[in-house]
Design a protein around this motif. Sequence first.
Motif, PDB file in Angstrom:
ATOM      1  N   TYR A   1      37.769  37.642  49.807  1.00  0.00           N
ATOM      2  CA  TYR A   1      36.992  36.817  50.449  1.00  0.00           C
ATOM      3  C   TYR A   1      35.427  36.918  49.215  1.00  0.00           C
ATOM      4  O   TYR A   1      35.328  37.779  48.665  1.00  0.00           O
TER       5      TYR A   1
ATOM      6  N   LEU B   1      34.948  40.754  48.098  1.00  0.00           N
ATOM      7  CA  LEU B   1      35.440  41.579  48.869  1.00  0.00           C
ATOM      8  C   LEU B   1      36.998  41.557  48.796  1.00  0.00           C
ATOM      9  O   LEU B   1      37.539  40.313  49.032  1.00  0.00           O
TER      10      LEU B   1
ATOM     11  N   LEU C   1      42.992  44.629  58.980  1.00  0.00           N
ATOM     12  CA  LEU C   1      42.420  44.153  57.657  1.00  0.00           C
ATOM     13  C   LEU C   1      41.912  45.547  57.261  1.00  0.00           C
ATOM     14  O   LEU C   1      40.802  45.998  57.914  1.00  0.00           O
TER      15      LEU C   1
ATOM     16  N   TRP D   1      39.076  46.938  54.524  1.00  0.00           N
ATOM     17  CA  TRP D   1      37.800  46.314  53.595  1.00  0.00           C
ATOM     18  C   TRP D   1      37.731  47.105  52.570  1.00  0.00           C
ATOM     19  O   TRP D   1      37.308  48.444  52.876  1.00  0.00           O
ATOM     20  N   GLY D   2      37.539  46.651  51.267  1.00  0.00           N
ATOM     21  CA  GLY D   2      36.757  47.269  50.177  1.00  0.00           C
ATOM     22  C   GLY D   2      35.373  47.071  50.359  1.00  0.00           C
ATOM     23  O   GLY D   2      34.705  46.252  51.172  1.00  0.00           O
ATOM     24  N   ALA D   3      34.393  47.749  49.642  1.00  0.00           N
ATOM     25  CA  ALA D   3      32.923  48.011  49.809  1.00  0.00           C
ATOM     26  C   ALA D   3      32.519  46.464  49.206  1.00  0.00           C
ATOM     27  O   ALA D   3      31.464  46.244  49.222  1.00  0.00           O
ATOM     28  N   GLY D   4      33.373  45.717  48.569  1.00  0.00           N
ATOM     29  CA  GLY D   4      32.745  44.701  47.791  1.00  0.00           C
ATOM     30  C   GLY D   4      32.051  44.835  46.467  1.00  0.00           C
ATOM     31  O   GLY D   4      31.675  45.957  45.952  1.00  0.00           O
TER      32      GLY D   4
ATOM     33  N   GLN E   1      27.390  44.485  59.853  1.00  0.00           N
ATOM     34  CA  GLN E   1      27.121  44.750  58.282  1.00  0.00           C
ATOM     35  C   GLN E   1      25.696  44.950  57.985  1.00  0.00           C
ATOM     36  O   GLN E   1      24.926  44.127  58.431  1.00  0.00           O
TER      37      GLN E   1
ATOM     38  N   SER F   1      29.502  47.002  52.973  1.00  0.00           N
ATOM     39  CA  SER F   1      30.500  46.212  53.234  1.00  0.00           C
ATOM     40  C   SER F   1      30.585  45.894  54.708  1.00  0.00           C
ATOM     41  O   SER F   1      29.658  46.719  55.596  1.00  0.00           O
ATOM     42  N   LEU F   2      31.369  45.015  55.060  1.00  0.00           N
ATOM     43  CA  LEU F   2      31.987  45.003  56.723  1.00  0.00           C
ATOM     44  C   LEU F   2      32.346  46.125  57.208  1.00  0.00           C
ATOM     45  O   LEU F   2      33.264  46.857  56.905  1.00  0.00           O
TER      46      LEU F   2
ATOM     47  N   LEU G   1      34.481  47.134  60.773  1.00  0.00           N
ATOM     48  CA  LEU G   1      34.978  46.646  62.185  1.00  0.00           C
ATOM     49  C   LEU G   1      34.472  47.506  63.093  1.00  0.00           C
ATOM     50  O   LEU G   1      34.654  48.653  63.016  1.00  0.00           O
TER      51      LEU G   1
ATOM     52  N   GLU H   1      36.971  50.762  67.382  1.00  0.00           N
ATOM     53  CA  GLU H   1      36.894  51.598  66.423  1.00  0.00           C
ATOM     54  C   GLU H   1      36.354  52.989  66.509  1.00  0.00           C
ATOM     55  O   GLU H   1      35.408  52.795  67.496  1.00  0.00           O
TER      56      GLU H   1
ATOM     57  N   PHE I   1      23.703  42.666  60.785  1.00  0.00           N
ATOM     58  CA  PHE I   1      24.295  41.457  60.991  1.00  0.00           C
ATOM     59  C   PHE I   1      25.682  41.525  61.407  1.00  0.00           C
ATOM     60  O   PHE I   1      26.535  42.524  60.966  1.00  0.00           O
TER      61      PHE I   1
ATOM     62  N   ILE J   1      29.210  39.589  62.681  1.00  0.00           N
ATOM     63  CA  ILE J   1      29.955  38.760  62.302  1.00  0.00           C
ATOM     64  C   ILE J   1      31.283  38.961  63.378  1.00  0.00           C
ATOM     65  O   ILE J   1      31.865  39.966  63.349  1.00  0.00           O
TER      66      ILE J   1
ATOM     67  N   GLN K   1      41.706  35.711  58.200  1.00  0.00           N
ATOM     68  CA  GLN K   1      40.850  35.770  59.099  1.00  0.00           C
ATOM     69  C   GLN K   1      39.557  34.590  59.036  1.00  0.00           C
ATOM     70  O   GLN K   1      39.308  34.659  57.594  1.00  0.00           O
TER      71      GLN K   1
END
Lengths: 109, 117
Positions: free
Chosen positions: A35, A87, A97, A99-102, B38, B43-44, B46, B59, B91, B93, B106
């Motif tokens: 992403y 990401l 999903l 996620w990596g930290a980006g 976030q 990073s995001l 969940l 979570e 933030f 999302i 997604q």
Amino acid sequence: GQNIDQPTEMTATEGAIVQINCTYQTSGFNGLFWYQQHAGEAPTFLSYNVLDGLEEKGRFSSFLSRSKGYSYLLLKELQMKDSASYLCAVLDSNYQLIWGAGTKLIIKP
Amino acid sequence: GAVVSQHPSWVICKSGTSVKIECRSLDFQATTMFWYRQFPKQSLMLMATSNEGSKATYEQGVEKDKFLINHASLTLSTLTVTSAHPEDSSFYICSARDPSGDYNEQFFGPGTRLTVL
């Protein structure tokens, strides 16, 4: 535990090529996503790999090696607008999903 | 691709008040929606998975009584931040998976920036 690693930050020059790597260790694997996220905005889908090999989509390509737990995103002909965070995310056995930290990509003129 | 909307885009509220954020899938039905948070330069994360017609799955570390999630229809999920405090500023999302999509990806809403004073 589940883990996704990618570099924190990379810098590249406008017009050049950059490769962003991602390694993962997850419980199961149902595909890997890349992403793009610009600052202050939500992520947008770039690519999906579930089989080994290279998927090309315009200036962006994504590669996957499941045996190595490795993927990379290749960006060609870099433009200033490509400055963003990238990401890496893996869909695990529960279809969740991870996620990596980006990776923050900085493009310089 | 599928479109997910989120409202409001940004909100400023006083400490102790509650804030509701709506997430809608505009052109597809989403049995499952996801809520993320976030913080700057992170990073995001969940927070919870919202399932239509049933309770959300939270979570670890996310307080279900503080972050109320309601997924009343196949196109709408809401997140209510109750008794908000400055540390809840973030933030937020939402995302939804289009079951008819090619890649199981997604699709994300534009996000809601919450500032608690």
